[in-house]
Design a protein around this motif. Structure first.
Motif, mmCIF file in Angstrom:
data_model
loop_
_atom_site.group_PDB
_atom_site.id
_atom_site.type_symbol
_atom_site.label_atom_id
_atom_site.label_comp_id
_atom_site.label_asym_id
_atom_site.label_seq_id
_atom_site.Cartn_x
_atom_site.Cartn_y
_atom_site.Cartn_z
ATOM 1 N N LEU A 1 0.818 -1.209 0.000
ATOM 2 C CA LEU A 1 0.000 0.000 0.000
ATOM 3 C C LEU A 1 0.855 1.263 0.000
ATOM 4 N N HIS A 2 2.108 1.144 -0.441
ATOM 5 C CA HIS A 2 2.974 2.315 -0.497
ATOM 6 C C HIS A 2 2.402 3.404 -1.407
ATOM 7 N N GLU A 3 1.977 3.013 -2.598
ATOM 8 C CA GLU A 3 1.495 4.024 -3.552
ATOM 9 C C GLU A 3 0.243 4.715 -3.029
ATOM 10 N N SER A 4 -0.628 3.958 -2.413
ATOM 11 C CA SER A 4 -1.826 4.547 -1.813
ATOM 12 C C SER A 4 -1.446 5.552 -0.741
ATOM 13 N N ALA A 5 -0.481 5.190 0.096
ATOM 14 C CA ALA A 5 -0.036 6.087 1.161
ATOM 15 C C ALA A 5 0.619 7.339 0.593
ATOM 16 N N LEU A 6 1.413 7.179 -0.454
ATOM 17 C CA LEU A 6 2.146 8.306 -1.011
ATOM 18 C C LEU A 6 1.244 9.282 -1.764
ATOM 19 N N ARG A 7 0.102 8.790 -2.241
ATOM 20 C CA ARG A 7 -0.823 9.689 -2.938
ATOM 21 C C ARG A 7 -1.498 10.666 -1.981
ATOM 22 N N TYR A 8 -1.572 10.287 -0.710
ATOM 23 C CA TYR A 8 -2.245 11.134 0.263
ATOM 24 C C TYR A 8 -1.308 12.269 0.677
ATOM 25 N N THR A 9 -1.783 13.498 0.549
ATOM 26 C CA THR A 9 -0.950 14.662 0.854
ATOM 27 C C THR A 9 -1.276 15.289 2.203
ATOM 28 N N GLY A 10 -2.247 14.739 2.909
ATOM 29 C CA GLY A 10 -2.584 15.246 4.229
ATOM 30 C C GLY A 10 -1.605 14.743 5.279
ATOM 31 N N LEU B 1 10.061 -5.221 11.544
ATOM 32 C CA LEU B 1 10.891 -5.801 10.493
ATOM 33 C C LEU B 1 10.390 -5.390 9.111
ATOM 34 N N ALA B 2 9.066 -5.332 8.960
ATOM 35 C CA ALA B 2 8.474 -4.926 7.681
ATOM 36 C C ALA B 2 8.343 -3.422 7.566
ATOM 37 N N LEU B 3 8.186 -2.739 8.685
ATOM 38 C CA LEU B 3 7.922 -1.301 8.662
ATOM 39 C C LEU B 3 9.165 -0.454 8.438
ATOM 40 N N ARG B 4 10.284 -0.830 9.013
ATOM 41 C CA ARG B 4 11.472 0.026 8.974
ATOM 42 C C ARG B 4 11.922 0.376 7.550
ATOM 43 N N PRO B 5 11.956 -0.576 6.605
ATOM 44 C CA PRO B 5 12.330 -0.199 5.230
ATOM 45 C C PRO B 5 11.379 0.837 4.625
ATOM 46 N N SER B 6 10.112 0.753 4.943
ATOM 47 C CA SER B 6 9.145 1.733 4.448
ATOM 48 C C SER B 6 9.429 3.111 5.019
ATOM 49 N N LEU B 7 9.779 3.168 6.291
ATOM 50 C CA LEU B 7 10.042 4.456 6.925
ATOM 51 C C LEU B 7 11.269 5.128 6.325
ATOM 52 N N ARG B 8 12.263 4.333 5.942
ATOM 53 C CA ARG B 8 13.430 4.923 5.277
ATOM 54 C C ARG B 8 13.027 5.516 3.927
ATOM 55 N N ARG B 9 12.101 4.864 3.270
ATOM 56 C CA ARG B 9 11.609 5.353 1.974
ATOM 57 C C ARG B 9 10.806 6.639 2.135
ATOM 58 N N LEU B 10 10.123 6.774 3.259
ATOM 59 C CA LEU B 10 9.239 7.916 3.478
ATOM 60 C C LEU B 10 9.908 9.063 4.224
ATOM 61 N N ALA B 11 11.099 8.818 4.748
ATOM 62 C CA ALA B 11 11.782 9.837 5.548
ATOM 63 C C ALA B 11 11.951 11.123 4.748
ATOM 64 N N ASN C 1 4.727 15.779 4.950
ATOM 65 C CA ASN C 1 3.439 15.494 5.598
ATOM 66 C C ASN C 1 3.484 14.255 6.493
ATOM 67 N N TRP C 2 4.664 13.618 6.606
ATOM 68 C CA TRP C 2 4.786 12.408 7.423
ATOM 69 C C TRP C 2 5.546 12.726 8.711
ATOM 70 N N THR C 3 4.962 12.292 9.835
ATOM 71 C CA THR C 3 5.600 12.417 11.140
ATOM 72 C C THR C 3 5.806 11.018 11.710
ATOM 73 N N ILE C 4 7.015 10.725 12.154
ATOM 74 C CA ILE C 4 7.326 9.411 12.716
ATOM 75 C C ILE C 4 7.747 9.594 14.172
ATOM 76 N N VAL C 5 7.047 8.900 15.059
ATOM 77 C CA VAL C 5 7.300 9.009 16.494
ATOM 78 C C VAL C 5 7.613 7.623 17.053
ATOM 79 N N ASP C 6 8.694 7.517 17.789
ATOM 80 C CA ASP C 6 9.045 6.257 18.443
ATOM 81 C C ASP C 6 8.433 6.205 19.841
ATOM 82 N N LEU C 7 7.794 5.080 20.135
ATOM 83 C CA LEU C 7 7.266 4.809 21.471
ATOM 84 C C LEU C 7 8.030 3.588 21.997
#
Length: 272
Positions: free
Chosen positions: A197-206, A221-231, A235-241
């Protein structure tokens, strides 16, 4: 005040959501994950309703108080079908736009819908959700097999213990898992084991918030590569908990609520 509402999906499946909070307040959807239900967010809904929000708590098809097609066939549980159910919920509730908060499957459903109907989203927040998965076939058979071998009660307690280290949260998770239909799990797994769903996520500008649970090892394990792509996307905020597991609202509650509150406040300021 809390009200339960019933409506029907396009294929006739009876679906349920609860609504509480101030009518006309900013609308929030808190959407649960696989084998869970809206009760995952009972305390959070009360918290945000007391702060002036209008909160919707859906039960996805085959979960909680919602029904499921009688055949439990995989074709009735596609990601797009669940997303369309949620669009129908917003229509039924007469809500034009929401702040969506999705955990795991609840985030996957939102990622599909936001790519097709972005106008429904004031913002999108995800936790315990990977933007893509590619797991081996045959995983769907695991659900019925485990329920048959271990029994619903023992499996529910094992699931709760493996989901969170926070012991007070385990009864909530166990109750949801105990009530879950393994045939629904098998049908859903046929679709969520493999998606992108990368393309769907990237189309959203909000505005988008991703909350990364430090103890949610499998998803990370699956998420971290995506976050590097989106860094770096504005419009993207990444917060570590760091202390959060897969259900961060249950085992890192204060940090999870604070991250959402800060995100919504910043989003409102940017929009203004």
């Amino acid at each position: 005040m809390q009200d339960q509402h019933l409506y029907r999906a396009a294929d006739g499946t009876p679906l349920s959501y609860r609504r509480l909070g101030r009518p006309g307040g900013p609308a929030i959807v808190l959407c649960h994950g696989l084998a869970a239900g809206s009760s995952q967010f009972d305390a959070d809904a009360t918290h945000f309703a007391a702060r002036g929000f209008s909160v919707l708590l859906p039960d996805l098809r085959g979960h909680g108080a919602s029904g499921a097609p009688a055949t439990r066939a995989p074709d009735a549980f596609t990601i797009a079908t669940l997303a369309n159910d949620m669009a129908a919920m917003l229509d039924h509730a007469d809500i034009a736009q929401v702040h969506w908060v999705g955990n795991s499957l609840g985030g996957i459903v939102a990622l599909d819908l936001v790519g097709r109907q972005p106008q429904r989203f004031a913002s999108l927040a995800l936790f315990g959700t990977a933007l893509a998965l590619n797991l081996p076939p045959g995983l769907g058979a695991v659900f019925p097999a485990l329920y048959a071998v271990l029994g619903a009660d023992l499996l529910a307690r094992i699931t709760a213990a493996n989901t969170t280290r926070h012991k007070p949260a385990r009864p909530v998770i166990a109750d949801m898992a105990r009530a879950f239909d393994p045939k629904v799990g098998a049908a859903l797994t046929a679709h969520v084991r493999r998606y992108d769903l990368h393309e769907s996520a990237l189309r959203y500008t909000g505005p988008v918030l991703v909350m990364v649970g430090g103890r949610d090892t499998a998803v990370n394990l699956a998420l971290r590569p995506s976050l590097r792509r989106l860094a770096g996307r504005p419009n993207w905020t990444i917060v570590d908990l760091p202390e959060a597991g897969h259900c961060a609202n249950l085992d890192a509650t204060d940090d999870w609520r604070a991250a959402l509150t800060s995100f919504w406040s910043a989003s409102a300021s940017t929009s203004a």
